[in-house]
Structure formats: structure tokens, C-alpha cells
Motif scaffolding. Structure first.
Motif, short mmCIF file in Angstrom:
data_model
loop_
_atom_site.label_atom_id
_atom_site.label_comp_id
_atom_site.label_asym_id
_atom_site.label_seq_id
_atom_site.Cartn_x
_atom_site.Cartn_y
_atom_site.Cartn_z
N ASP A 228 0.81 -1.22 0.00
CA ASP A 228 0.00 0.00 0.00
C ASP A 228 0.84 1.26 0.00
OD1 ASP A 228 -2.31 -1.60 0.21
OD2 ASP A 228 -2.12 -1.68 2.40
N THR A 229 2.14 1.15 0.22
CA THR A 229 2.98 2.34 0.39
C THR A 229 3.63 2.75 -0.92
OG1 THR A 229 4.89 0.98 1.02
CG2 THR A 229 3.44 1.73 2.79
N LYS A 230 3.95 4.03 -1.02
CA LYS A 230 4.60 4.58 -2.21
C LYS A 230 6.05 4.98 -1.97
CE LYS A 230 0.25 6.34 -4.10
NZ LYS A 230 -0.50 7.55 -4.57
N VAL A 231 6.39 5.17 -0.72
CA VAL A 231 7.77 5.55 -0.37
C VAL A 231 8.45 4.34 0.25
CG1 VAL A 231 9.24 7.07 0.99
CG2 VAL A 231 7.10 7.94 0.02
N ASN A 241 12.41 13.95 9.78
CA ASN A 241 12.72 14.37 8.42
C ASN A 241 11.66 13.91 7.43
OD1 ASN A 241 14.58 15.55 6.44
ND2 ASN A 241 14.86 13.44 5.75
N MET A 242 11.00 12.81 7.75
CA MET A 242 9.98 12.27 6.87
C MET A 242 8.65 13.03 7.01
SD MET A 242 8.81 8.27 6.46
CE MET A 242 8.83 8.00 8.21
N ALA A 339 14.57 10.65 15.50
CA ALA A 339 13.43 9.92 16.07
C ALA A 339 12.99 8.87 15.07
CB ALA A 339 12.28 10.88 16.39
N GLY A 340 12.18 7.93 15.56
CA GLY A 340 11.63 6.91 14.68
C GLY A 340 12.30 5.55 14.83
N VAL A 341 11.78 4.58 14.07
CA VAL A 341 12.28 3.20 14.12
C VAL A 341 13.70 3.15 13.58
CG1 VAL A 341 11.92 0.87 13.25
CG2 VAL A 341 9.94 2.28 13.89
N GLN A 342 14.57 2.42 14.29
CA GLN A 342 15.96 2.30 13.87
C GLN A 342 16.28 0.89 13.39
OE1 GLN A 342 18.90 2.92 16.96
NE2 GLN A 342 20.33 3.87 15.51
N HIS A 363 6.79 3.23 3.63
CA HIS A 363 6.46 4.33 4.55
C HIS A 363 5.23 5.07 4.06
CE1 HIS A 363 10.82 3.56 4.76
NE2 HIS A 363 10.72 3.89 6.05
N GLN A 364 4.44 5.53 5.01
CA GLN A 364 3.29 6.37 4.70
C GLN A 364 3.21 7.46 5.75
OE1 GLN A 364 -0.62 4.57 3.64
NE2 GLN A 364 -1.43 5.80 5.35
N VAL A 365 3.19 8.71 5.31
CA VAL A 365 3.16 9.84 6.23
C VAL A 365 1.72 10.24 6.51
CG1 VAL A 365 3.82 12.25 6.56
CG2 VAL A 365 5.40 10.67 5.44
N GLY A 366 1.34 10.25 7.79
CA GLY A 366 0.01 10.70 8.18
C GLY A 366 -1.03 9.61 8.16
N LEU A 367 -2.19 9.96 8.70
CA LEU A 367 -3.32 9.05 8.78
C LEU A 367 -4.35 9.39 7.71
CD1 LEU A 367 -3.80 9.34 12.65
CD2 LEU A 367 -2.60 7.50 11.45
N ASP A 368 -5.11 8.39 7.32
CA ASP A 368 -6.18 8.64 6.35
C ASP A 368 -7.17 9.67 6.89
OD1 ASP A 368 -5.04 6.80 4.65
OD2 ASP A 368 -6.36 5.14 5.27
#
Length: 747
Positions: A228-231, A241-242, A339-342, A363-368
Motif C-alpha cells: 500500500d505504500t509509495k515511499v 525528516n519524513m 526519532a523513529g524506528v531504527q 512508509h506512509q506519512v500521516g493518517l487517512d
């Protein structure tokens, strides 16, 4: 001065000829309040001591009270881990800074400023001198030679010892760690430890009209998979940064395949994910099922998440909702904060540990729901809502409610939820996080969340909640905030009110009788509706939990009632003679203590219960078991007297409390005790505080004409508290007419 600012060292404070300023007199302890913090405060007396010390011994010229008013981080404005209510101990209340002064801080520092103003000529033109009396005692004098200008500051720096100093042949008593201010080097007008300002406490009350139409709907956020992700990237991307500060929420997802030989055969051994995160929190899902939450803290943002899970033979999907709780706001190298998953690995497989850190991630930025704006009236039409179910993670909830009556500030009690964001009529009231309990008391750092009145319309306000890991939206309570319980605590040893003095022609003059007095004042358009507690003698306890001592003067309550009831403010004398007290009673402190309840004058009948004397056809309930009952009637004491109503005390939440009816000619059954909310029990007393037991209400059958209270129950008698009182914290104000804090469990 420019010379002192040059070079590698800042030497300004080494020059004693330069004026001193407090750029920030910290109302707060040492930082903004953060999630996970236990309650803490800096007392008004300690603040006053710091200010007086600056002006007396440090040649101070300016103090910046910081923070003078409280504030709310609406939306996503809060910095890393900082609470939505980032400070709750300032002089002006977060909920209504125009009328809800936080006492005694506001009044005590106001009185200090007045006292310093009386000393202004001596401070500006007088020559300072210091007399060190030893053992922590000191006198600082500002005096103009050959003139009448003189001001003195008597200091006791001992943190635990109460002492006496002799200054110019006069003995002055000094409480521990305090400064007495003498604008004419003779009369004490202020002492840091002896507070003459009134006390108050914020209380929360369920808005009954908002309990109607408590119907919730939900929309569950889609949990993305890798396809489902584009990135995509080889490794998980850095979070801040994302997201570019456009949202708190990025999704991380990957997929991997397991053979049957990879899975263990024993049912008591499960695979365990090990997720190393740089902060601030994550919610983990495996094959679409929520498995748990991990988070860091304000001190240590990074953490490692582990939790047993079930995996399938074949393709498995791991999806992680990463999130920040605000951005970093101070310190060096802000641009290098991460920050974030490493890293991610799967432990306890037959083949060992499976490292997924380089497994290729989507990766997907934000919620629907964020992109569709479903927290607004128009945006909410973009999705299909269904009937709400409790405990569902990453879920949007909504309901409609009418604005509470009146103009009192509004708050949401979010105790039943976990973590997320909330919107009212499209405006974000901030992040809530009630599932993060402080380690000392095991309670949330914040459970009440301010909703500005200006955001509300009279009817059908849209409330939208995004809950990250499960909660009970139906138990969210819409409440109103008040500061209607006010107290005074003044002894004969206190200095007269600083407002009793003025300086004229370099002489200190009295405007009124220069004796200690207790001042009580309600907010605008409110009057003193009830006297909850009144005692002169040697009582104990804080405001809201006073207990009479062995030297109590019984007539104090009736005198206070006569002077204050129905008025917006009143001034009470502080002397044993005024209340018929024994000034030589062993152990007496000759202290007047009063607690009263304020209410809007025009809305007393609507906002507070209405009480009426007991019907003459009934006899009165006896004061305590075995005592002689007194019949109610025209010649008897008021029905509100402690002689006329008492409880033979089992518990404040008992349905029946052993009340007996003496000599009644009525065939109606014995009256019973009606359970009441703790908020009413705290603030609604109309009974003498000397009563031994708490009286909540006496309820009679409704076959006779009785007075209706706001709950629609026929009542006679009184409500109140004797030795029993409720705490004023937000947790004590619970809905549904329960007495959780009084009885240790909801009734």
C-alpha cells in the motif's frame, strides 16, 4: 557595564554596585510539565520569600513573574513530551484568566508587591545596612540619614526554626524561612510565611445536559501493508525528516516469509519482535492485529519494544505506527536530533534471530483520517461511520453534544481513554495521554483537558477523538470548572492586611483598623451561598479538609453565616473575643478558619439544590445514637442546625444510615439517605461544622409537597459535611452521582 560584558567570562553579577533583576522568577519547579511527571508545586510562601530576599539583601530592582498565567498547548504546539496543560501552578488559571485567580498565590504576591511599594522611597534613596544577628537571623535596613525615611526587612533563614528578633527595642516573631517587611522600621505589614490572602481550589462538575445524546460512532484507520505504500527504502527512514512537522504519525511496514521449520512447535514459546526506536513512541501490528505499545520519556527518548506475537507460515506483515510527542525545543545540535524506528528483529525462531532492519521498508506519512479532515463537520462525511466499540486501537470516534449551561469554563475528563488527539468543532484541543502513569502515584499527569467556550455553539458540537491504542469513549465526561470553594486561614499572630496601610509624607498611616482580618471574596456575579466550615481555635488540615481542634468556639459558624451569607465578599475579625473563644485554652493558636461556597445569585435555584425546613408534622432525626431528639417546629432551632439533623455514620455512600424518626405521627416510612456526588458533598454544607457526622440528604416519599432538587428528587433537610470532606482534585469529581474519593470506590 559594557566593560563587564566583554571577554570570555560574564562578570555582571560580580559587580555589587549594579542593580539586580529576576529575569524569570520561576513559578514552576524547574521545567515545563511533561507527560509522566508526578504533581508538584512551588508554594506562594516560597515565592514571596525569594522576591523579598532579592529586594532586601540583593539590591533588586525588577522581578519578572514567570509564569504569571497558565497556558494550553492546543493542537500539536507542545514540544517534546510537554503536556497539553504545560503548567498548572501559575497565578492565573488556565481555564479562565479573567476571573479564576489561583489563590493564595495571586493574593499573597499582590500583597507583597503592595508592601514593597510602601518601601519604595527607602529602597530608592535610603542607604542600605545589614545587621547579622547570627543563627540565620538578619536585619536589612534602608534608611535616609537625617530623615524619617526608613524601611527594614527582618529575615529568618532557618528552614525549620521559628524565632524572635529584637529590633530597636521591640520583639518581633519570625516564622521559619520568612521575611517581615517594616516600611517605617516599626510596623510589620507583611510576612512571607503568614498568608492573609484567601485560598481556593479548582473543582470540576459534570455538565448534566451533555450526558444526553451520548451516542458514539467510530471509523477504524486502515493499517497499511507494504504493497500500500509509495515511499520505500532499504532501511526505516528517520521520522522527523519524513513528516516535516505536518503530522505526529508515520507508518513503517515490511513483509517477510517464514517456512514451517522457522516456527517453534511448543505453544509456550512465541516469536518476539525487538524494535529499537529513537523516540518517541510506537504502536506495533502483526498481520493486522495490534500487539502493543512502547514509548520513551522526556529524559530518555529512545527505547526498545518487545512483545510476544503469533506468526504464520508463509508471508507475514509487520506494521509500526511511529509517532512524536512534540519536537525538541532546547539544547545544542537540535538539527541532529533523531526519532523513529531504527532496527527491527524477530527473536525466538527455530533458525535464530531474523534481522529485518535491511529488509526493505514501506512508509506512509500521516493518517487517512487526517488527510480527509474527518475531525471537521464537512470532512466527517468523507468516511463511513459505524456504531462505536470500546478498546479498538487506531480508531476515530465522534459524538455530538450541547454546550453546558452557563459561562463556566469547559473541560473533557479523558480518564477512560489511552493516548491520542481530540477535536471540538474542528479545533484541536491538543494531545492527551492518560495511559502514561507517573511512577510515584500511579496516576496520569493530566486527565482534564480544556475546551475554550469560544469554540462551542449552543447545540450539536462535534467532538472527534483519535485513539491510538484503545479506550472507552462512552465514559468521557464533559465537565465545567469552578473556583467556588474559598477558604480563609488567619490567626491573631498575622499582620494586618497590607491594604490597611498607606504612606503619606514619609509616614506610615493606617486606612482602617490595623488588626488582622479574614477576607473572603467570590468571583464576579457570585455570592457566598453556604458556609461549609467555620472554626476559631486550633483546627488542623488544608482548605477543604479542615478538622476542628480541642479549642473550637462553637458559635463561630453562626457568626460567620450572619456576616457572609448572601454577600459577594465579607471581612471577618480575627480575635478570640469576637467568637467567644477561650484565648488561654491549652494548645490554641487563636486561628480563624472559614470555608464557604460561592454561587451565582440569579441561578441559585437552578445550579444548586434547594433546601427547606423539615415538615412540622415530622420529628427530627436525633443528633447521635442515644441522644435526646428535639422536635422540629416554630420554636425549635433551624432545620440546618447540627442539633436538628445528624447521621449515625456508617459511610457517605450507604443507602441507609441508621437514621431514626422520633415521635412522628406520619405513616410514611423512615427517611433514607440519598447518595450524592462528592462535588456537592464538598461544597454544599449548610450545617454547623461541629456536627460529628456527614449529612448528605434526607429523602422522604413524595406523597407530600416537598422541595425539588436539581436531580428531581424530593428532599427535606440539609446536605453537607462535618468532619468528612472530599478532596478538591479533579479525580474526585466523577460523574453519575458517585462518591469514589469519599468511599474508596464508586457507589
Amino acid at each position: 557595564m559594557k566593560r563587564n560584558l566583554r571577554g570570555s567570562r560574564f562578570t555582571y553579577f560580580l559587580d555589587k554596585t549594579l542593580p539586580r533583576i529576576y529575569a524569570e522568577l520561576l513559578e514552576r519547579t524547574y521545567k515545563y510539565r511533561v507527560f509522566g511527571d508526578p504533581p508538584s508545586q512551588r508554594a506562594a510562601e516560597d515565592l514571596a520569600y525569594a522576591v523579598a530576599r532579592l529586594f532586601s539583601a540583593k539590591h533588586g530592582t525588577l522581578v519578572n513573574d514567570y509564569m504569571y498565567h497558565e497556558g494550553t498547548n492546543f493542537g500539536r504546539e507542545g514540544s517534546a513530551f510537554v503536556m497539553t496543560r504545560y503548567y498548572d501552578e501559575a497565578l492565573l488559571d488556565e481555564y479562565d484568566q479573567s476571573s479564576l485567580d489561583k489563590e493564595p498565590k495571586f493574593g499573597h504576591l499582590r500583597n507583597l508587591h503592595h508592601a514593597l511599594k510602601l518601601c519604595q522611597k527607602a529602597l530608592l534613596y535610603g542607604t542600605p545596612s545589614i545587621q547579622n544577628l547570627g543563627k540565620g537571623y538578619e536585619v536589612v535596613i534602608y534608611e535616609k540619614p537625617k530623615g524619617k525615611v526608613c524601611a527594614a526587612f527582618l529575615t529568618n533563614a532557618n528552614p525549620r526554626i521559628v524565632g524572635t528578633v529584637n529590633f530597636r527595642d521591640v520583639e518581633y516573631s519570625l516564622p521559619r524561612r520568612s521575611i517581615s517587611i517594616l516600611p517605617d522600621c516599626k510596623a510589620v505589614v507583611f510576612n512571607c510565611q503568614r498568608t492573609t490572602a484567601q485560598h481556593n481550589a479548582r473543582t470540576f462538575h459534570t455538565a448534566q445536559e451533555t450526558t444526553e445524546k451520548n451516542k458514539w460512532w467510530m471509523y477504524q484507520e486502515h493499517i497499511p501493508k507494504f504493497r500500500d505504500t509509495k515511499v520505500t527504502s532499504r532501511q526505516p527512514l528517520e521520522l522527523m525528516n519524513m513528516t516535516k512537522d505536518t503530522t505526529d504519525y508515520p507508518w513503517y511496514t515490511t513483509r517477510f516469509k517464514l517456512e514451517d521449520a522457522d516456527l517453534r512447535m511448543r505453544h509456550d514459546i512465541c516469536p518476539v519482535p525487538q524494535v529499537s526506536s529513537l523516540g518517541h513512541a510506537i504502536h506495533a501490528f502483526v498481520n493486522g492485529f495490534y500487539i502493543g505499545t512502547g514509548h520513551g520519556s522526556h529524559v530518555e527518548k529512545s527505547f526498545v519494544f518487545t512483545k510476544p506475537m503469533d506468526l504464520n507460515q508463509g508471508v507475514n506483515h509487520i506494521t509500526i505506527l511511529g509517532l512524536t510527542i512534540g519536537l525538541p525545543n532546547s539544547g545544542a545540535y537540535l538539527e541532529h536530533r533523531l526519532a523513529g524506528v531504527q532496527t527491527v528483529g524477530i527473536q525466538r525462531l527455530n533458525t535464530g534471530t531474523l534481522d529485518l532492519s535491511n529488509n526493505r521498508w514501506g512508509h506512509q506519512v500521516g493518517l487517512d483520517g487526517e488527510r480527509l479532515g474527518i475531525f471537521t463537520e464537512e470532512g466527517s462525511k468523507n468516511v463511513q461511520w459505524m456504531e462505536a466499540k470500546s478498546g479498538t486501537p487506531v480508531t476515530w470516534y465522534k459524538r455530538y453534544f450541547d454546550a453546558p449551561n452557563g459561562k463556566d469554563p469547559v473541560a473533557l475528563n479523558m480518564t477512560s481513554m489511552g493516548k491520542g488527539l481530540a477535536w471540538v468543532y474542528g479545533e484541536c484541543i491538543g494531545r492527551y495521554w492518560v495511559s502514561y502513569l507517573n511512577p510515584i502515584y500511579g496516576t496520569p499527569s493530566q486527565s482534564m483537558y480544556h475546551v475554550p467556550r469560544s469554540w462551542l455553539k449552543p447545540k450539536d458540537n462535534l467532538l472527534v477523538i483519535f485513539e491510538e491504542h484503545g479506550g472507552k469513549p462512552e465514559d468521557i465526561i464533559i465537565m465545567t470548572a469552578k473556583r467556588d470553594n474559598i477558604c480563609a486561614f488567619v490567626s491573631e499572630a498575622h499582620a494586618p492586611s497590607v491594604g490597611s496601610f498607606k504612606m503619606k509624607d514619609d509616614e506610615l498611616q493606617t486606612i482602617e483598623d490595623a488588626k488582622p482580618k479574614a477576607h473572603l471574596k467570590c468571583d464576579s456575579k457570585k455570592v457566598i451561598q453556604a458556609v461549609v466550615f467555620a472554626s476559631f481555635g486550633n483546627l488542623t488540615g488544608p482548605c477543604g479538609k479542615y478538622t476542628t481542634g480541642s479549642c473550637h468556639a462553637p458559635q463561630t459558624w453562626s457568626i460567620v453565616k450572619k456576616e457572609c451569607l448572601g454577600k459577594s465578599s465579607c471581612v471577618l475579625p480575627v480575635s478570640a473575643q469576637a467568637y467567644g473563644a477561650d484565648a488561654k485554652c491549652p494548645g490554641t493558636t487563636n486561628t480563624l478558619t472559614v470555608q464557604v461556597k460561592c454561587a451565582k445569585k440569579d441561578n441559585d435555584a437552578a445550579e444548586h439544590r434547594t433546601t427547606a425546613p423539615i415538615s412540622p408534622s415530622r420529628a427530627t432525626v436525633s443528633r447521635r445514637a442515644g441522644s435526646t431528639p428535639r422536635p422540629a417546629g416554630p420554636s425549635s432551632p433551624s432545620a440546618f442546625s447540627p442539633e436538628s439533623i445528624v447521621l449515625s455514620r456508617p459511610s457517605c455512600c450507604d443507602k441507609d444510615a441508621g437514621l431514626t424518626e422520633e415521635g412522628s405521627k406520619s405513616s410514611n416510612p423512615t427517611p433514607r439517605l440519598r447518595r450524592r456526588p462528592c462535588s456537592e458533598l464538598l461544597g454544599g454544607s449548610q450545617i454547623d461544622s461541629t456536627a460529628e457526622f456527614a449529612v448528605i440528604a434526607i429523602v422522604y416519599p413524595s406523597d407530600e409537597a416537598q422541595t425539588k432538587d436539581p436531580f428531581g428528587v424530593s428532599v427535606s433537610g440539609v446536605e453537607g459535611s462535618g468532619s468528612l470532606s472530599c478532596p478538591s482534585s479533579e479525580d474526585s469529581m466523577v460523574g453519575g452521582g458517585s462518591c469514589r474519593s469519599c468511599c474508596g470506590g464508586a457507589a
